[in-house]
Design a protein around this motif. Structure first.
Motif, PDB file in Angstrom:
ATOM      1  N   HIS A  14      31.611 -55.713 -96.632  1.00 16.93           N
ATOM      2  CA  HIS A  14      30.442 -55.324 -97.423  1.00 16.93           C
ATOM      3  C   HIS A  14      29.188 -55.608 -96.622  1.00 16.93           C
ATOM      4  CE1 HIS A  14      33.134 -54.782-100.779  1.00 16.93           C
ATOM      5  NE2 HIS A  14      33.627 -55.982-100.535  1.00 16.93           N
ATOM      6  N   MET A  15      28.498 -54.542 -96.261  1.00 12.28           N
ATOM      7  CA  MET A  15      27.279 -54.677 -95.454  1.00 12.28           C
ATOM      8  C   MET A  15      26.102 -54.286 -96.327  1.00 12.28           C
ATOM      9  SD  MET A  15      28.730 -55.463 -92.579  1.00 12.28           S
ATOM     10  CE  MET A  15      27.366 -55.319 -91.444  1.00 12.28           C
ATOM     11  N   GLY A  16      25.606 -55.230 -97.122  1.00 11.22           N
ATOM     12  CA  GLY A  16      24.561 -54.875 -98.061  1.00 11.22           C
ATOM     13  C   GLY A  16      25.111 -53.870 -99.057  1.00 11.22           C
ATOM     14  N   PRO A  41      41.707 -46.266 -80.630  1.00 10.88           N
ATOM     15  CA  PRO A  41      40.417 -46.252 -79.935  1.00 10.88           C
ATOM     16  C   PRO A  41      39.464 -47.306 -80.494  1.00 10.88           C
ATOM     17  CG  PRO A  41      40.563 -44.388 -81.444  1.00 10.88           C
ATOM     18  CD  PRO A  41      41.896 -45.076 -81.479  1.00 10.88           C
ATOM     19  N   SER A  42      38.362 -47.525 -79.805  1.00  9.24           N
ATOM     20  CA  SER A  42      37.349 -48.467 -80.251  1.00  9.24           C
ATOM     21  C   SER A  42      36.887 -48.102 -81.660  1.00  9.24           C
ATOM     22  CB  SER A  42      36.183 -48.433 -79.269  1.00  9.24           C
ATOM     23  OG  SER A  42      35.222 -49.374 -79.661  1.00  9.24           O
ATOM     24  N   GLY A  43      36.791 -49.089 -82.532  1.00  8.50           N
ATOM     25  CA  GLY A  43      36.329 -48.851 -83.897  1.00  8.50           C
ATOM     26  C   GLY A  43      37.428 -48.457 -84.869  1.00  8.50           C
ATOM     27  N   LYS A  46      41.463 -52.209 -84.800  1.00  5.40           N
ATOM     28  CA  LYS A  46      42.414 -53.079 -84.092  1.00  5.40           C
ATOM     29  C   LYS A  46      42.077 -54.565 -84.224  1.00  5.40           C
ATOM     30  CE  LYS A  46      41.727 -51.429 -80.034  1.00  5.40           C
ATOM     31  NZ  LYS A  46      40.676 -50.463 -80.397  1.00  5.40           N
ATOM     32  N   SER A  47      40.809 -54.916 -83.973  1.00  2.26           N
ATOM     33  CA  SER A  47      40.449 -56.345 -84.035  1.00  2.26           C
ATOM     34  C   SER A  47      40.663 -56.880 -85.440  1.00  2.26           C
ATOM     35  CB  SER A  47      38.984 -56.562 -83.664  1.00  2.26           C
ATOM     36  OG  SER A  47      38.701 -55.980 -82.442  1.00  2.26           O
ATOM     37  N   THR A  48      40.291 -56.079 -86.415  1.00  4.03           N
ATOM     38  CA  THR A  48      40.468 -56.475 -87.812  1.00  4.03           C
ATOM     39  C   THR A  48      41.951 -56.690 -88.112  1.00  4.03           C
ATOM     40  OG1 THR A  48      38.513 -55.184 -88.382  1.00  4.03           O
ATOM     41  CG2 THR A  48      39.974 -55.772 -90.181  1.00  4.03           C
TER      42      THR A  48
END
Ligand code: ADP
Ligand code: ADP
Length: 224
Positions: A14-16, A41-43, A46-48
């Protein structure tokens, strides 16, 4: 034998006023002895995903089951124990402690697991032998090449006989030759029956595993 199941994983930041749906509905299983490559790909999320399957972050909804244990609702303390015992982390930037020798770095997770000194030393030496660094036990990280440091990190990740190894772009910081050496170590571990999960954006990695999970925009595009 199933070692890990992800069931309908969603993660929303949640970004605002804006909701970012980083993972929308991710389900897959890892069997004992699998060499799984998670690629996107980036975004793509993957990191999540890595944070969630490594028990470092919690999904917004869905279940993460490691060896029949649902870790999604665990208390932080319980989760920390599961992480130290069951998951061997390998990072892009090695994350070794610079004031400790290779042997001490590898032995460290066993200190937290309550293993005695002589057993720790013996096991750490065996693991360094396994990754081809039996002749570098007293070297500190800054006395080792990047590829050697990553092999120390792999040995450390194996210290508590984890259920699986979880690697985040493990060759991302290395030159081609060192990267190939690291892949050889992973293949050796796979042939020994270890379970490996590697998260990467590098399309060249897809041929390395026996199972590929492709993600895009927070969804699984393909599993094969
Ligand atoms: P990848 O590792 O594949 O590059 P990420 O998991 O980092 O993908 O990001 C997936 C999506 O989630 C992106 O749109 C990213 O901007 C967003 N995102 C990742 N982490 C956060 C965060 N902590 N807060 C808000 N948005 C995030
Ligand atoms: P990588 O793609 O190398 O894994 P990150 O996970 O750091 O890099 O970031 C991936 C994307 O997630 C980027 O677009 C970044 O802006 C976004 N992101 C990461 N953390 C946050 C955060 N705390 N708040 C907002 N966006 C984030």
């Amino acid at each position: 034998m199933n070692v890990m199941t992800l069931k309908n994983i969603r993660k929303t930041y949640h970004m605002g006023k804006i909701d970012v749906h980083a993972l929308k509905d991710i389900s897959f299983e890892v069997e004992k002895g699998d060499f799984t490559i998670i690629i996107g790909p980036s975004g793509s999320g993957k990191s999540t995903l890595l944070q969630i399957l490594g028990g470092l972050d919690r999904p917004t909804s869905g279940d993460v089951i490691i060896e029949r244990e649902n870790i999604s609702n665990m208390k932080d303390q319980e989760l920390a124990i599961v992480r130290n015992k069951k998951i061997g982390f390998v990072f892009q930037k090695f994350n070794l402690l610079s004031n400790m020798t290779a042997l001490e770095n590898v032995a460290l997770p066993m200190v937290y697991a309550g293993v005695g000194l002589s057993e720790r030393k013996e096991k750490a030496k065996e693991l360094l032998d396994l990754v081809g660094l039996g002749n570098r036990v007293t070297h500190k990280p800054n006395e080792l090449s990047g590829g050697q440091q990553q092999r120390v990190a792999i040995a450390r990740a194996l210290a508590n006989d984890p259920t699986f190894l979880l690697a985040d772009e493990p060759t991302g910081n290395l030159d081609t030759k060192s990267g190939i050496d690291i892949l050889k170590v992973f293949h050796k571990l796979h042939s020994m029956g270890k379970t490996l999960v590697i998260v990467t954006h590098d399309p060249e990695m897809v041929d390395e595993g026996n199972k590929v999970v492709k993600i895009r925009d927070g969804l699984i595009e393909e599993v094969n």
